[in-house]
Enzyme design. Structure first.
Site, PDB file in Angstrom:
ATOM      1  N   HIS A   1      73.871  47.129 -21.474  1.00 14.78           N
ATOM      2  CA  HIS A   1      73.963  48.580 -21.687  1.00 14.78           C
ATOM      3  C   HIS A   1      74.966  48.925 -22.799  1.00 14.78           C
ATOM      4  O   HIS A   1      75.107  50.102 -23.158  1.00 14.78           O
ATOM      5  CB  HIS A   1      74.407  49.299 -20.411  1.00 14.78           C
ATOM      6  CG  HIS A   1      73.306  49.622 -19.451  1.00 14.78           C
ATOM      7  ND1 HIS A   1      72.678  48.683 -18.651  1.00 14.78           N
ATOM      8  CD2 HIS A   1      72.708  50.806 -19.132  1.00 14.78           C
ATOM      9  CE1 HIS A   1      71.769  49.263 -17.899  1.00 14.78           C
ATOM     10  NE2 HIS A   1      71.759  50.552 -18.169  1.00 14.78           N
TER      11      HIS A   1
ATOM     12  N   MET B   1      90.343  45.998  11.979  1.00 14.49           N
ATOM     13  CA  MET B   1      90.918  44.654  12.112  1.00 14.49           C
ATOM     14  C   MET B   1      92.076  44.482  11.132  1.00 14.49           C
ATOM     15  O   MET B   1      93.179  44.112  11.514  1.00 14.49           O
ATOM     16  CB  MET B   1      89.860  43.593  11.791  1.00 14.49           C
ATOM     17  CG  MET B   1      88.704  43.603  12.756  1.00 14.49           C
ATOM     18  SD  MET B   1      87.467  42.405  12.257  1.00 14.49           S
ATOM     19  CE  MET B   1      86.190  42.788  13.438  1.00 14.49           C
TER      20      MET B   1
ATOM     21  N   GLU C   1      77.416  41.747  10.018  1.00 12.68           N
ATOM     22  CA  GLU C   1      77.898  42.478   8.842  1.00 12.68           C
ATOM     23  C   GLU C   1      77.730  41.634   7.582  1.00 12.68           C
ATOM     24  O   GLU C   1      77.418  42.153   6.508  1.00 12.68           O
ATOM     25  CB  GLU C   1      79.367  42.877   9.059  1.00 12.68           C
ATOM     26  CG  GLU C   1      80.029  43.630   7.926  1.00 12.68           C
ATOM     27  CD  GLU C   1      79.379  44.973   7.592  1.00 12.68           C
ATOM     28  OE1 GLU C   1      78.448  45.393   8.298  1.00 12.68           O
ATOM     29  OE2 GLU C   1      79.807  45.582   6.589  1.00 12.68           O
TER      30      GLU C   1
ATOM     31  N   GLY D   1      85.174  38.983   5.455  1.00 16.56           N
ATOM     32  CA  GLY D   1      85.457  37.576   5.201  1.00 16.56           C
ATOM     33  C   GLY D   1      85.312  37.350   3.712  1.00 16.56           C
ATOM     34  O   GLY D   1      84.205  37.499   3.167  1.00 16.56           O
TER      35      GLY D   1
HETATM   36  C1  LIG Z   1      86.688  48.822   0.386  1.00 17.62           C
HETATM   37  C2  LIG Z   1      87.163  47.984   1.539  1.00 17.62           C
HETATM   38  C3  LIG Z   1      86.671  48.255   2.808  1.00 17.62           C
HETATM   39  C4  LIG Z   1      87.127  47.510   3.900  1.00 17.62           C
HETATM   40  N1  LIG Z   1      86.694  47.841   5.170  1.00 17.62           N
HETATM   41  C5  LIG Z   1      87.306  47.254   6.237  1.00 17.62           C
HETATM   42  C6  LIG Z   1      87.029  47.718   7.562  1.00 17.62           C
HETATM   43  O1  LIG Z   1      86.208  48.619   7.783  1.00 17.62           O
HETATM   44  N2  LIG Z   1      87.712  47.141   8.590  1.00 17.62           N
HETATM   45  C7  LIG Z   1      88.617  46.138   8.405  1.00 17.62           C
HETATM   46  O2  LIG Z   1      89.188  45.673   9.385  1.00 17.62           O
HETATM   47  N3  LIG Z   1      88.889  45.668   7.156  1.00 17.62           N
HETATM   48  C8  LIG Z   1      88.263  46.208   6.078  1.00 17.62           C
HETATM   49  N4  LIG Z   1      88.561  45.766   4.810  1.00 17.62           N
HETATM   50  C9  LIG Z   1      89.525  44.693   4.637  1.00 17.62           C
HETATM   51  C10 LIG Z   1      88.920  43.375   4.197  1.00 17.62           C
HETATM   52  O3  LIG Z   1      88.167  42.812   5.238  1.00 17.62           O
HETATM   53  C11 LIG Z   1      90.086  42.484   3.725  1.00 17.62           C
HETATM   54  O4  LIG Z   1      90.557  43.045   2.504  1.00 17.62           O
HETATM   55  C12 LIG Z   1      89.666  41.040   3.536  1.00 17.62           C
HETATM   56  O5  LIG Z   1      89.402  40.440   4.777  1.00 17.62           O
HETATM   57  C13 LIG Z   1      90.741  40.225   2.806  1.00 17.62           C
HETATM   58  O6  LIG Z   1      91.981  40.383   3.395  1.00 17.62           O
HETATM   59  P1  LIG Z   1      93.251  40.756   2.475  1.00 17.62           P
HETATM   60  O7  LIG Z   1      92.878  41.938   1.674  1.00 17.62           O
HETATM   61  O8  LIG Z   1      94.440  40.846   3.348  1.00 17.62           O
HETATM   62  O9  LIG Z   1      93.406  39.522   1.489  1.00 17.62           O
HETATM   63  P2  LIG Z   1      94.193  38.168   1.770  1.00 17.62           P
HETATM   64  O10 LIG Z   1      93.842  37.651   3.094  1.00 17.62           O
HETATM   65  O11 LIG Z   1      95.632  38.370   1.447  1.00 17.62           O
HETATM   66  O12 LIG Z   1      93.560  37.203   0.663  1.00 17.62           O
HETATM   67  C14 LIG Z   1      93.959  37.229  -0.700  1.00 17.62           C
HETATM   68  C15 LIG Z   1      93.245  36.082  -1.419  1.00 17.62           C
HETATM   69  O13 LIG Z   1      93.618  34.838  -0.827  1.00 17.62           O
HETATM   70  C16 LIG Z   1      92.486  34.128  -0.443  1.00 17.62           C
HETATM   71  N5  LIG Z   1      92.733  33.374   0.782  1.00 17.62           N
HETATM   72  C17 LIG Z   1      93.319  33.790   1.922  1.00 17.62           C
HETATM   73  N6  LIG Z   1      93.308  32.802   2.833  1.00 17.62           N
HETATM   74  C18 LIG Z   1      92.714  31.739   2.249  1.00 17.62           C
HETATM   75  C19 LIG Z   1      92.377  30.425   2.668  1.00 17.62           C
HETATM   76  N7  LIG Z   1      92.648  29.993   3.902  1.00 17.62           N
HETATM   77  N8  LIG Z   1      91.756  29.603   1.800  1.00 17.62           N
HETATM   78  C20 LIG Z   1      91.457  30.025   0.553  1.00 17.62           C
HETATM   79  N9  LIG Z   1      91.724  31.256   0.102  1.00 17.62           N
HETATM   80  C21 LIG Z   1      92.350  32.104   0.931  1.00 17.62           C
HETATM   81  C22 LIG Z   1      91.419  35.203  -0.198  1.00 17.62           C
HETATM   82  O14 LIG Z   1      90.116  34.650  -0.267  1.00 17.62           O
HETATM   83  C23 LIG Z   1      91.733  36.168  -1.310  1.00 17.62           C
HETATM   84  O15 LIG Z   1      91.128  35.724  -2.494  1.00 17.62           O
HETATM   85  C24 LIG Z   1      88.057  46.455   3.704  1.00 17.62           C
HETATM   86  C25 LIG Z   1      88.516  46.160   2.418  1.00 17.62           C
HETATM   87  C26 LIG Z   1      88.079  46.920   1.348  1.00 17.62           C
HETATM   88  C27 LIG Z   1      88.637  46.607  -0.015  1.00 17.62           C
END
Ligand SMILES: Cc1cc2nc3c(=O)[nH]c(=O)nc-3n(C[C@H](O)[C@H](O)[C@H](O)COP(=O)(O)OP(=O)(O)OC[C@H]3O[C@@H](n4cnc5c(N)ncnc54)[C@H](O)[C@@H]3O)c2cc1C
Length: 383
Positions: free
Chosen positions: A344, A128, A248, A370
């Protein structure tokens, strides 16, 4: 009942016996290879087929599709045992893909993909997130354009768990670039083996979860049959994701509580052995009080989680409560693990100590599936 003898109400004799099988399997087949998995930034490919052979994959998928024919209780046991052992293995994402197929796939799609996923010959990934779209999936740029009997896919995905081993990629893409809002997004299953134009990036350097396979995926004029669409029509992808992500989120809640409980257990052992000022650390009131607080929080978390599991088993768990569980249980996990690192001392900061790995591994629980902020928005929308 003593404080130590708490039993989760959803664990019956059959589930207990399954737990023994899973624990023995993890001790024998996964635990000895953790150093190598962390170094290579992914499990061995063979780990998937070994897990499939042992009945550890798709435990809650019906037997007619090759699954274990169990319930979420079986899935929870696998997640808890992996968390107790501190092992990163993307089986819950793999299961989530299976549940997308189970819920929205045609009979032919289920029979084509699910048995191989249960055996571990087909590893699942959810694609996604993109560099420019994580929380806000409306911003997806990857497209899947219809061309005759095919979709032609272009774009890239990031942070994809199981990325390098994945053969079944559940892809969120825009099938209608002109449609406003969520209506242009669909889910398409990409069979990724030897697929022209499909490329997997090198493992991403994470601060924790080093043994978990996390990659970027690239799609350059990738062709898949139009029959790979999930669901009866295009434009349902965002709704399907909203409906199924609860699975999930609860899975992460399960791992969070198991990790918190394990952190308290290993820290209790540590502070009984470690001496300072001529006595074990446990003899200091601060140590006892901090651990008493952690243990209480872990128990409160456990009771709420168990209630959620009971409700999911009864088919009654709603999305708002699931969001509460993922947000609160993972915040609670991080508070507890952080306190346990403190108890620790310097050893809590050393990478070969399990508590240090728990600290770096657990942090992402508040971010993926999410973010906890997005989940608070979801909870707030019910006020
Ligand atoms: C180790 C790891 C494994 C992952 N595995 C998968 C996977 O298998 N498949 C997949 O599709 N994705 C995966 N992800 C992605 C993960 O789902 C996203 O990182 C996550 O949804 C956040 O998106 P972003 O990183 O773009 O952060 P952003 O959306 O840029 O958010 C940055 C900050 O802004 C805040 N924010 C954003 N919008 C709002 C709002 N409307 N109100 C308040 N705060 C807000 C967020 O809470 C966050 O604190 C993975 C990520 C990691 C680190």
């Amino acid at each position: 009942m003593s404080a130590t003898s708490y039993q989760s109400p959803w664990v019956n004799d059959e589930v207990r016996s399954f737990r023994t099988t899973v624990r023995q399997f993890i001790d024998r087949e996964f635990a000895p290879h953790q150093g190598r998995w962390r170094q290579q930034h992914r499990p061995d490919a063979g780990a998937w087929t070994t897990a499939g052979g042992a009945g550890i994959l798709l435990t809650d998928v019906p037997k007619e599709y090759g699954g274990g024919g169990g319930t979420f209780a079986h899935q929870a046991v696998v997640l808890e045992e992996l968390a107790h052992a501190g092992i990163q293995f993307g089986s819950s994402i793999h299961s989530l893909v299976a549940h997308f197929i189970l819920a929205y796939g045609t009979e032919a799609q289920k029979r084509t993909w699910l048995p191989g996923m249960a055996r571990g010959t087909l590893v699942g990934a959810i694609a996604m997130s993109e560099p420019g779209a994580g929380s806000d999936l409306h911003g997806l740029k990857t497209t899947a354009c219809r061309d005759g009997d095919d979709y032609v896919i272009n774009g890239s995905k990031t942070f994809i768990t199981n990325g390098s081993h994945a053969r079944i990629v559940c892809l969120a893409a825009k099938t209608d670039v002109k449609a406003a809002g969520p209506k242009g997004i669909s889910l398409i299953i990409v069979e990724a083996k030897d697929l022209p134009g499909y490329r997997v990036g090198p493992p991403l350097e994470k601060v924790g979860m080093h043994g978990q396979d996390t990659c970027e995926l690239f799609f350059d004029d990738v062709r898949v049959p139009a029959s790979s669409l999930l669901g009866p029509a295009e434009g349902r992808g965002l709704f399907q994701m909203m409906e199924k992500m609860g699975y999930e989120r609860l899975a992460i809640g399960v791992a969070a509580v198991a990790t918190a409980e394990q952190a308290v257990a290993i820290t209790t052992k540590y502070v009984k052995e470690r001496m300072a000022f001529g006595k074990p650390l446990i003899d200091f009131q601060n140590t006892r009080f901090k651990l008493a607080e952690c243990r209480t929080e872990a128990r409160v978390a456990r009771v709420f989680l168990d209630r959620c599991i009971e409700r999911v088993l009864a088919g009654q768990l709603d999305d708002v409560t699931t969001a509460m569980a993922k947000y609160w249980l993972t915040d609670c996990e991080c508070r507890i693990v952080d306190e346990c690192v403190q108890l620790h001392g310097g050893y809590g900061y050393m990478a070969d100590y399990p508590i240090a790995r728990m600290w770096t591994d657990s942090r992402v629980h508040r971010i993926y599936a999410g973010t906890n902020e997005i989940l608070k928005e979801l909870i707030a929308s019910s006020l």
